[in-house]
Design an enzyme around this catalytic site. Sequence first.
Site, mmCIF file in Angstrom:
data_model
loop_
_atom_site.group_PDB
_atom_site.id
_atom_site.type_symbol
_atom_site.label_atom_id
_atom_site.label_comp_id
_atom_site.label_asym_id
_atom_site.label_seq_id
_atom_site.Cartn_x
_atom_site.Cartn_y
_atom_site.Cartn_z
ATOM 1 N N GLU A 121 37.906 -32.794 -43.209
ATOM 2 C CA GLU A 121 37.927 -34.250 -43.423
ATOM 3 C C GLU A 121 39.043 -34.910 -42.639
ATOM 4 O O GLU A 121 39.450 -36.034 -42.931
ATOM 5 C CB GLU A 121 38.084 -34.562 -44.924
ATOM 6 C CG GLU A 121 39.423 -34.182 -45.539
ATOM 7 C CD GLU A 121 39.471 -32.752 -46.059
ATOM 8 O OE1 GLU A 121 40.277 -32.506 -46.960
ATOM 9 O OE2 GLU A 121 38.712 -31.903 -45.578
ATOM 10 N N ILE A 132 40.734 -38.028 -45.346
ATOM 11 C CA ILE A 132 40.050 -38.689 -46.460
ATOM 12 C C ILE A 132 40.658 -38.194 -47.772
ATOM 13 O O ILE A 132 40.737 -36.983 -48.012
ATOM 14 C CB ILE A 132 38.538 -38.390 -46.429
ATOM 15 C CG1 ILE A 132 37.931 -38.891 -45.122
ATOM 16 C CG2 ILE A 132 37.832 -39.039 -47.631
ATOM 17 C CD1 ILE A 132 36.461 -38.516 -44.950
ATOM 18 N N MET A 142 0.832 -1.197 0.000
ATOM 19 C CA MET A 142 0.000 0.000 0.000
ATOM 20 C C MET A 142 0.868 1.248 0.000
ATOM 21 O O MET A 142 1.432 1.639 1.023
ATOM 22 C CB MET A 142 -0.940 -0.004 1.214
ATOM 23 C CG MET A 142 -1.800 -1.262 1.293
ATOM 24 S SD MET A 142 -2.672 -1.670 -0.263
ATOM 25 C CE MET A 142 -3.754 -0.262 -0.400
#
Length: 455
Positions: A368, A326, A55
């Site tokens: 890779e 790879i 309040m």
Amino acid sequence: MSARILVVDDLAPNLHLLEVKLQAEYYDVVTAKSGQEALDVAGEQKPDLILMDAMMPGMNGFEACQKLKQNPETWHIPVIMVTALEETKDRIAGLEAGADDFITKPIDDFNLMARVRSLLRLKMVTDQLISHTGHTSSNSKPLLDSIDAKKGNILLIEDHKLRSEKISAPLKKHHNVLNEGDPVEALKKAKSGVDLIIVSLVSDSFDGLRVCASLRFNEASRDIPILIIGDPEDEQRLLRAYDIGINDTLMRPIEIQEMQARVNTLLRRKFYADSLRENFNENLEMVVSDPLTGLGNRRYFERAIDPFFVGLKEKQEVFSIIVFDIDHFKRVNDILGHDMGDQILKEVAARLVTNMRAIDVVSRYGGEEFMIAMPKTSEEEALVAADRVRSLIAGTPVYVDGQALHITTSAGVAEVERGEQLRDVFRRADDALYKAKQGGRNQVVSAAASHSQAA
């Protein structure tokens, strides 16, 4: 636990009283004398907790709390509403405005501090999770919107059938509620899929505080929020419950709207913490793993082999590094497309990890290129292992979308020497890989052989 607390009250004596109480517990206290000032201070100071008088002239505490909870920068700050009002409707108004708790005047010191510590624990956990996941208070709003629609799994521990049904009936409209009167069975059920536990302190056949202590002791239920139901006159047991680690209390006689508001607040915080924890685990996995192949990434590899370097230094335990690559992978990508290239990467990764030992560390180091660490393995032994895997990859076609593709790899092998760091041994293994490529690919070269050829 150190924390900054914002106290909001339009009356100077009330402000000073709360400031003294909190500073005596070594909290850092900032103050505001109106709802608007509270919003400004909260936005600037980012307190860990707000004690808000309900309040006040102008913007009252309910309105200020609602605005705080609507602001993406301050919604996560716990708010305790402080007021002289004892009407149930006022408690409900505060909770529905987003307040996390409610304390009536005159304020009991033990009750106040118990609730402050409980909410600060929740805030601390939330802050830690936010910092770990990269979330901020502002960008977590979409997460909240989805949380609001979630149903919770609630375990109610109450041995009185009528009381149990009265508590669970209104909650079942929005959540899944499991009623359990046997505390032993309840402890078992709390171990999986429970989002909130409600424990009655007025049960006839068991001690509710002991149940709460067991829930907090058990690792599986330690983080599940607990709401206890008790009598207002049983203040000492309620305070003891906060010391045990419960999250909130509900006084009898139970007001349904207040219960629903408290349950929703606890579930909301639980779901938010769960979502952040899941996000943290996902981010952690992304940090150390390659999303395409599922192997560890470079960062994972570098961390995982630290013990190998320690073993070499302290116990002369040899280990070797293999760098796989790879062959002609760029050409594969250019001709067949990146989707096909991704499938090949996944297949090669799978063959590498399934044909190495469980103690070997296999990772995708980039592009890779794959890196393998073989503990307690000399260069000669690693050379044999690498050539065996190279032969397996070359001898078995990779099937992608019905096409049989013959893929080959090249590899360089180096045994780690004392005093070397990873970058040193990687350079030697990579040089050996380069020699394998120069020599026609689909072969393995050791660093020792590469060095002798160079000489």
